[in-house]
Scaffold this motif. Structure first.
Motif, PDB file in Angstrom:
ATOM      1  N   SER A   1      -2.443  -4.545  -2.460  1.00  0.00           N
ATOM      2  CA  SER A   1      -3.125  -4.073  -3.666  1.00  0.00           C
ATOM      3  C   SER A   1      -2.203  -3.299  -4.606  1.00  0.00           C
ATOM      4  CB  SER A   1      -4.343  -3.231  -3.293  1.00  0.00           C
ATOM      5  OG  SER A   1      -3.982  -2.256  -2.356  1.00  0.00           O
ATOM      6  N   CYS A   2      -0.898  -3.454  -4.419  1.00  0.00           N
ATOM      7  CA  CYS A   2       0.053  -2.809  -5.319  1.00  0.00           C
ATOM      8  C   CYS A   2      -0.042  -3.370  -6.736  1.00  0.00           C
ATOM      9  CB  CYS A   2       1.483  -3.060  -4.842  1.00  0.00           C
ATOM     10  SG  CYS A   2       2.148  -1.766  -3.809  1.00  0.00           S
TER      11      CYS A   2
ATOM     12  N   HIS B   1       0.645   2.517  -7.408  1.00  0.00           N
ATOM     13  CA  HIS B   1      -0.818   2.554  -7.419  1.00  0.00           C
ATOM     14  C   HIS B   1      -1.276   3.513  -8.495  1.00  0.00           C
ATOM     15  CE1 HIS B   1      -1.784   0.400  -3.621  1.00  0.00           C
ATOM     16  NE2 HIS B   1      -0.482   0.550  -3.510  1.00  0.00           N
TER      17      HIS B   1
ATOM     18  N   ARG C   1       5.748  -2.390  -0.435  1.00  0.00           N
ATOM     19  CA  ARG C   1       4.621  -2.859  -1.222  1.00  0.00           C
ATOM     20  C   ARG C   1       3.493  -3.289  -0.292  1.00  0.00           C
ATOM     21  NH1 ARG C   1       5.432  -8.646  -3.857  1.00  0.00           N
ATOM     22  NH2 ARG C   1       3.273  -8.111  -4.303  1.00  0.00           N
ATOM     23  N   CYS C   2       2.250  -3.286  -0.846  1.00  0.00           N
ATOM     24  CA  CYS C   2       1.116  -3.763  -0.071  1.00  0.00           C
ATOM     25  C   CYS C   2       0.345  -4.759  -0.918  1.00  0.00           C
ATOM     26  CB  CYS C   2       0.234  -2.585   0.341  1.00  0.00           C
ATOM     27  SG  CYS C   2      -0.622  -1.833  -1.047  1.00  0.00           S
TER      28      CYS C   2
ATOM     29  N   HIS D   1       1.170   3.654   2.731  1.00  0.00           N
ATOM     30  CA  HIS D   1       1.246   2.628   1.710  1.00  0.00           C
ATOM     31  C   HIS D   1       1.271   1.210   2.251  1.00  0.00           C
ATOM     32  CE1 HIS D   1       3.487   0.749  -1.831  1.00  0.00           C
ATOM     33  NE2 HIS D   1       2.191   0.617  -1.955  1.00  0.00           N
TER      34      HIS D   1
END
Ligand SMILES: [Zn+2]
Length: 444
Positions: free
Chosen positions: A141-142, A164, A138-139, A367
């Motif tokens: 802006s997920c 996304h 995950r990042c 990602h």
């Protein structure tokens, strides 16, 4: 063999003359300090990886070990996906977006959108797409959602999935169907919010309304969309489903009480459809916004013979579609509204689907990039730049998609003469740079 395969030389000459590829590449920038491999080379590497339709960035790695591609993109040495990732994470999106807009404007000036106009108008569609879903990576802006899965023992378990999603606006009436813009959903917001942001941005990006008719999903049958379209000067054709309860029900009730306005048989893919259309111009849009709108309903029965217990028996399936539109009946007769409504549906199947299937769109490797260039904040602290990798790669893909399809469908005489598919042309261009014999035609 001369004349039997495309060369990167002629493709590039066309790109530079018609679209200023090299000048645009020189505008690219990223967050690295004094990089050995320039942002221009990074851009050209990813651009060519999409033009050649390489299946992955690992494949690009190996292509870059061919000295020819290296010098072609202006790099002094080979580089790997670690360099690509580090650059793309902090890539400046503005020059990429400016290039996409410039490419589309030049396509329009070059009459690429003249073919397939509907009653003389240009048609675009808005659609959502999901990219990258993961349970582990995950990042910042997920987007997140809870999904039900089955574990190894077959028991249902609930888990958080990260993904996304974006909304894209694409030209759909002409053979060349470039995307005009893309907007990413931010965490916690719905597709509708991102789509409205995109629609507001389009006239600023393109300096005019650029196209005339916008095709939209049932989600967008809302007053704010109609108001915005009216303000900008777009007409709209919107799918009408049960989520617009009052309008849907009053249309169904009205049409049930009267015979169809138009009826005809249509052959599609060797199947015969019996089509019946109803059309009304005077239904109130919603209770709060009772402005009268035009609604078209299509009932399509497909008649087929199929074997049942070894006996050929007739069998029919029927489908129903409804659309709400701002287009006037005098200029856009009922069958034209149906045709427009169906072209959005076809786009759902061809636009993003083509990108994900044939263009290696789902680049998960960008990602959750932890290793990113640092920048100094207003308070003097050093922190990693926010990750633009996915957005940057997506824009480069959309540029490559627009230019490659324009080359194959509008420019190349060879592609026309020898009925080459876009994928075959991509393979020839790739073969040219790899200096291996083209795999397309065996010697006669
Ligand atoms: Zn993410």
């Amino acid at each position: 063999m001369k004349g039997h395969a495309h060369s990167l030389l002629s493709f590039s000459a066309w790109l530079n003359k018609g679209f200023d590829l090299r000048a645009h590449a020189a505008q690219m920038s990223d967050a690295r300090t004094d990089p050995e491999i320039s942002p221009s080379s990074i851009f050209l590497a990813v651009f060519h990886s999409f033009v050649f339709r390489l299946p992955s960035f690992q494949q690009l790695d190996s292509e870059l070990s061919h000295s020819h591609l290296q010098s072609w993109i202006g790099a002094e040495r080979a580089f790997g996906d670690d360099t690509l990732r580090y650059s793309l994470c902090g890539f400046d999106l503005d020059p990429l977006e400016a290039m996409l807009v410039d490419v589309n404007r030049r396509l329009k000036r070059g009459k690429a959108f003249d073919e397939g106009r509907v009653q003389g108008r240009l048609v675009a569609a808005l659609d959502g797409i999901e990219v990258l879903s993961s349970f582990s990576r995950r990042c910042d802006s997920c987007l997140e959602r809870r999904v039900i899965l089955k574990d190894q023992a077959g028991r249902k378990i609930e888990q958080t999935q990260y993904y996304h999603r974006a909304v894209g606006c694409q030209m759909v009436h002409s053979p060349v169907k470039p995307f005009l813009a893309i907007e990413w959903l931010q965490p916690g917001e719905g597709e509708y919010t991102a789509a409205l942001r995109l629609l507001h941005r389009l006239p600023d990006m393109y300096g005019s309304r650029f196209f005339d008719i916008l095709l939209l999903d049932a989600l967008y049958a809302q007053t704010s969309v109609l108001e915005l379209a009216h303000k900008i000067g777009w007409d709209a054709v919107i799918s009408l489903k049960q989520n617009s309860r009052d309008l849907y029900q009053s249309a169904v009730r009205l049409f049930a009480s009267r015979p169809p306005d138009v009826g005809f048989r249509e052959q599609r893919d060797r199947k015969i459809y019996q089509v019946q259309l109803w059309d009304t111009e005077g239904l109130p849009f919603t209770i709060d916004n009772p402005e009268p709108v035009r609604v078209v309903r299509s009932e399509e029965v497909l008649d087929r013979n199929r074997y049942r217990e070894a006996v050929l028996t007739p069998h029919s399936t029927d489908h129903e579609w409804l659309w709400v539109t701002t287009l006037p009946k005098q200029v856009f007769p009922t069958p034209v509204i149906r045709q427009l409504g169906h072209s959005r549906w076809k786009n759902e199947n061809n636009g993003w689907m083509d990108l994900t299937k044939h263009w290696a769109f789902k680049h998960g490797f960008l990602h959750a990039c932890r290793h990113r260039p640092k920048q100094t904040t207003a308070s003097g602290e050093r922190e990693s730049v926010s990750n633009h990798g996915l957005a940057a790669v997506t824009l480069i893909l959309l540029i490559a998609f627009a230019l490659s399809s324009a080359f194959v469908l509008r420019h190349s005489k060879l592609a026309r003469r020898e009925h080459l598919t876009a994928i075959a042309v991509a393979a020839q261009l790739r073969a040219w740079v790899s200096k291996t014999p083209p795999p397309i035609r065996a010697p006669d």
